[in-house]
Scaffold this motif. Structure first.
Motif, PDB file in Angstrom:
ATOM      1  N   LEU A 127      -9.416 -11.095   3.628  1.00 47.68           N
ATOM      2  CA  LEU A 127      -9.749 -10.158   2.560  1.00 47.68           C
ATOM      3  C   LEU A 127      -9.715  -8.717   3.049  1.00 47.68           C
ATOM      4  CD1 LEU A 127     -12.567 -11.824   0.447  1.00 47.68           C
ATOM      5  CD2 LEU A 127     -10.371 -10.974  -0.342  1.00 47.68           C
ATOM      6  N   GLU A 128     -10.106  -8.494   4.283  1.00 46.65           N
ATOM      7  CA  GLU A 128     -10.085  -7.137   4.815  1.00 46.65           C
ATOM      8  C   GLU A 128      -8.661  -6.570   4.794  1.00 46.65           C
ATOM      9  OE1 GLU A 128     -11.712  -9.708   6.295  1.00 46.65           O
ATOM     10  OE2 GLU A 128     -13.716  -9.036   5.732  1.00 46.65           O
ATOM     11  N   THR A 129      -7.689  -7.391   5.178  1.00 51.82           N
ATOM     12  CA  THR A 129      -6.287  -6.952   5.158  1.00 51.82           C
ATOM     13  C   THR A 129      -5.817  -6.743   3.730  1.00 51.82           C
ATOM     14  OG1 THR A 129      -5.843  -8.108   7.235  1.00 51.82           O
ATOM     15  CG2 THR A 129      -3.936  -7.567   5.868  1.00 51.82           C
ATOM     16  N   VAL A 130      -6.189  -7.654   2.833  1.00 54.88           N
ATOM     17  CA  VAL A 130      -5.836  -7.526   1.418  1.00 54.88           C
ATOM     18  C   VAL A 130      -6.361  -6.208   0.867  1.00 54.88           C
ATOM     19  CG1 VAL A 130      -6.311  -8.463  -0.879  1.00 54.88           C
ATOM     20  CG2 VAL A 130      -5.672 -10.000   0.969  1.00 54.88           C
ATOM     21  N   SER A 148       3.439  -7.511   2.835  1.00 54.40           N
ATOM     22  CA  SER A 148       3.358  -7.736   1.397  1.00 54.40           C
ATOM     23  C   SER A 148       2.224  -8.709   1.122  1.00 54.40           C
ATOM     24  CB  SER A 148       4.686  -8.292   0.873  1.00 54.40           C
ATOM     25  OG  SER A 148       4.708  -8.342  -0.538  1.00 54.40           O
ATOM     26  N   ILE A 149       1.496  -8.491   0.026  1.00 54.22           N
ATOM     27  CA  ILE A 149       0.343  -9.337  -0.301  1.00 54.22           C
ATOM     28  C   ILE A 149       0.367  -9.741  -1.762  1.00 54.22           C
ATOM     29  CG2 ILE A 149      -1.158  -8.355   1.482  1.00 54.22           C
ATOM     30  CD1 ILE A 149      -2.488  -6.753  -0.929  1.00 54.22           C
ATOM     31  N   ILE A 150      -0.310 -10.851  -2.036  1.00 51.95           N
ATOM     32  CA  ILE A 150      -0.518 -11.302  -3.405  1.00 51.95           C
ATOM     33  C   ILE A 150      -1.796 -12.136  -3.423  1.00 51.95           C
ATOM     34  CG2 ILE A 150       0.799 -13.462  -3.234  1.00 51.95           C
ATOM     35  CD1 ILE A 150       2.018 -12.723  -6.019  1.00 51.95           C
ATOM     36  N   SER A 151      -2.565 -12.027  -4.498  1.00 54.20           N
ATOM     37  CA  SER A 151      -3.797 -12.804  -4.648  1.00 54.20           C
ATOM     38  C   SER A 151      -3.627 -13.744  -5.826  1.00 54.20           C
ATOM     39  CB  SER A 151      -4.987 -11.865  -4.866  1.00 54.20           C
ATOM     40  OG  SER A 151      -5.161 -11.032  -3.726  1.00 54.20           O
ATOM     41  N   ARG A 158      -2.510 -11.474  -8.963  1.00 57.27           N
ATOM     42  CA  ARG A 158      -3.034 -10.119  -9.135  1.00 57.27           C
ATOM     43  C   ARG A 158      -2.864  -9.348  -7.848  1.00 57.27           C
ATOM     44  NH1 ARG A 158      -9.018 -10.590 -11.696  1.00 57.27           N
ATOM     45  NH2 ARG A 158      -8.690  -8.365 -11.966  1.00 57.27           N
ATOM     46  N   LYS A 159      -2.880  -8.045  -7.979  1.00 59.82           N
ATOM     47  CA  LYS A 159      -2.908  -7.159  -6.820  1.00 59.82           C
ATOM     48  C   LYS A 159      -1.754  -7.447  -5.859  1.00 59.82           C
ATOM     49  CE  LYS A 159      -6.821  -5.640  -8.455  1.00 59.82           C
ATOM     50  NZ  LYS A 159      -6.840  -4.511  -9.334  1.00 59.82           N
ATOM     51  N   PHE A 160      -0.565  -7.558  -6.414  1.00 61.42           N
ATOM     52  CA  PHE A 160       0.665  -7.840  -5.681  1.00 61.42           C
ATOM     53  C   PHE A 160       1.211  -6.506  -5.179  1.00 61.42           C
ATOM     54  CE2 PHE A 160       5.333  -9.214  -6.565  1.00 61.42           C
ATOM     55  CZ  PHE A 160       5.527  -9.545  -5.229  1.00 61.42           C
ATOM     56  N   ALA A 161       1.339  -6.363  -3.867  1.00 61.47           N
ATOM     57  CA  ALA A 161       1.758  -5.073  -3.315  1.00 61.47           C
ATOM     58  C   ALA A 161       2.523  -5.253  -2.013  1.00 61.47           C
ATOM     59  CB  ALA A 161       0.535  -4.194  -3.067  1.00 61.47           C
TER      60      ALA A 161
END
Length: 150
Positions: free
Chosen positions: A28-31, A69-72, A83-86
């Motif tokens: 979560l910290e990285t997200v 790149s991240i995605i939740s 959500r919060k795709f970046a």
């Protein structure tokens, strides 16, 4: 008209080795760090945290030991919501986000997948079979549209 391309001896073509890329669960910290940097840099870091984060699955594309790149992912009664795709600004346009989104779609074949997309990104999501299912709406000063793939 015929164009002839010649490159100097110092030209080195670039390429991306997608075999050196992995998708894995991330902290979560990285997200939160990437969300803040890419999506809401003008806001306080607490703004990018959402109450449902603790129950979500957070995936990231990792290249050379860096999350790019991240995605939740959130299970909802309407299906899988992402959500919060970046993707890091310096890494955008290299296919990492596309690779990650296709991975998510492949995880849940036949299941409804949806998001609230910023309207300026709508064409990107349409390439993956998501279509607008709402009229645009404003949240936190940004205009969004609900997009779904069923």
């Amino acid at each position: 008209m015929h164009a002839s391309w010649q490159f100097s001896s110092s030209f080195t073509p670039f390429s991306y080795n997608f075999t050196a890329m992995t998708i894995q669960e991330i902290s979560l910290e990285t997200v939160w760090q990437i969300r803040h940097e890419v999506m809401w840099p003008e806001r306080d870091t607490s703004f990018v945290r959402i109450p449902e984060d603790a129950q979500a699955k957070h995936l990231g594309v990792v290249v050379a030991n860096q999350v790019v790149s991240i995605i939740s992912l959130f299970d909802t009664p309407e299906g899988l919501q992402f959500r919060k795709f970046a993707t890091l600004t310096t890494e955008q346009g290299k296919g990492y986000g596309s690779y990650l989104l296709q991975h998510v779609i492949d995880l849940r074949p036949g299941q409804n997948i949806w998001c609230h997309a910023r309207v300026e990104k709508q064409a990107f999501y349409e390439k993956f079979g998501l279509f607008a299912r709402s009229i645009p709406f404003v949240k936190s000063g940004k205009t969004y549209v609900r997009m779904e793939r069923d």
